[in-house]
Scaffold this active site. Structure first.
Site, PDB file in Angstrom:
ATOM      1  N   SER A   1       0.850  -1.188   0.000  1.00  0.00           N
ATOM      2  CA  SER A   1       0.000   0.000   0.000  1.00  0.00           C
ATOM      3  C   SER A   1       0.887   1.239   0.000  1.00  0.00           C
ATOM      4  O   SER A   1       2.048   1.149  -0.413  1.00  0.00           O
ATOM      5  CB  SER A   1      -0.943  -0.028   1.214  1.00  0.00           C
ATOM      6  OG  SER A   1      -1.957   0.934   1.065  1.00  0.00           O
ATOM      7  N   ASN A   2       0.376   2.359   0.429  1.00  0.00           N
ATOM      8  CA  ASN A   2       1.180   3.587   0.462  1.00  0.00           C
ATOM      9  C   ASN A   2       0.732   4.464   1.626  1.00  0.00           C
ATOM     10  O   ASN A   2      -0.158   4.095   2.377  1.00  0.00           O
ATOM     11  CB  ASN A   2       1.081   4.314  -0.882  1.00  0.00           C
ATOM     12  CG  ASN A   2      -0.349   4.659  -1.206  1.00  0.00           C
ATOM     13  OD1 ASN A   2      -1.004   5.404  -0.500  1.00  0.00           O
ATOM     14  ND2 ASN A   2      -0.880   4.061  -2.277  1.00  0.00           N
TER      15      ASN A   2
END
Ligand code: CTP
Length: 225
Positions: A31-32
């Protein structure tokens, strides 16, 4: 223009927010750092101006969202694209504020949990689909739909952001410098460049994301008129 006025009465605003997640196995994902705050602030600003808001949200820890907003929760980039396609037909403004994961594991998520090994393991990734590019090819959308993207940059912001606007068929792109710690990712503040397809732009001050969101929506209204 006052941000509280009902400029968007009768209009549909579709906003995406937050990160996407791509599963590696039952416990892990890619993810980020997106918190979703910018997208949620945009949804609220549009709602405050009386728009019917549809918020397509990746996983965030934010409260359910502004009143009178339809929230569609998704996890992966591919789920986000599907949700957009389902909801974009009546949209007058589409703002892609989500930080979509650019890569996902090349294999389907492993059932169960990958066990610890003594040596390194290799994780092969493949690119996800570019959602904005897919939308730019979509037919049957409203003729005057305003398409807005974000550009998360670490250098040459103006030229890279403008290139993305062109590549992704956008009307406006919001450029922000994600290398700065005092704005952007995981922060309540932002400072952005609002860049138009005619190459004109506005640089905002460093402001709370709520105020940046109002500025962006008012800018879009101003350009449309
Ligand atoms: N975006 C998208 N689909 C993706 C990745 C990004 O629609 N698979 C959208 C983002 O929501 C944003 C815009 O494209 O509105 C630009 O995203 P950004 O991360 O700045 O650029 P990328 O296109 O991912 O390119 P790069 O990461 O190489 O800068």
């Amino acid at each position: 223009m006052k941000p509280s006025k009902k400029y968007l009465k009768g209009k549909v605003v579709l906003v995406t927010a937050g990160p996407t997640r791509e599963s590696i196995d039952v416990a892990r994902y890619i993810s980020n750092r997106s918190s979703g705050k910018m997208g949620y602030a945009l949804a609220k600003a549009a709602g405050d101006m009386d728009a019917r808001v549809i918020l397509i949200s990746g996983p965030t820890s934010l409260p359910p969202g502004p009143a009178h907003t339809k929230i569609v929760r998704v996890e992966t980039a591919s789920e986000m694209l599907k949700a957009i396609l389902k909801n974009i037909k009546n949209a007058d403004i589409f703002i892609m504020a989500a930080a979509v994961s650019d890569f996902r594991p090349a294999r389907h998520a492993v059932q169960g949990k990958i066990k610890r090994t003594k040596g390194p393991i290799l994780l092969k990734l493949k690119p996800t689909r570019d959602i904005l590019k897919a939308i730019s090819k979509k037919e049957g959308l409203k003729k005057n739909l305003i398409k807005v993207g974000f550009a998360a940059e670490t250098g040459s912001l103006m030229s890279r952001a403008y290139q993305k606007l062109k590549d992704k068929g956008l009307d406006v792109i919001i450029g922000n410098d994600i290398s700065r710690k005092d704005i952007g990712f995981e922060n309540d503040f932002n400072q952005v460049y609002i860049i138009n397809k005619d190459k004109t732009f506005i640089k905002t001050k460093r402001l709370k994301k709520e105020l940046i969101a109002q500025r962006i929506i008012l800018y879009l209204l101003d350009k449309r008129n």
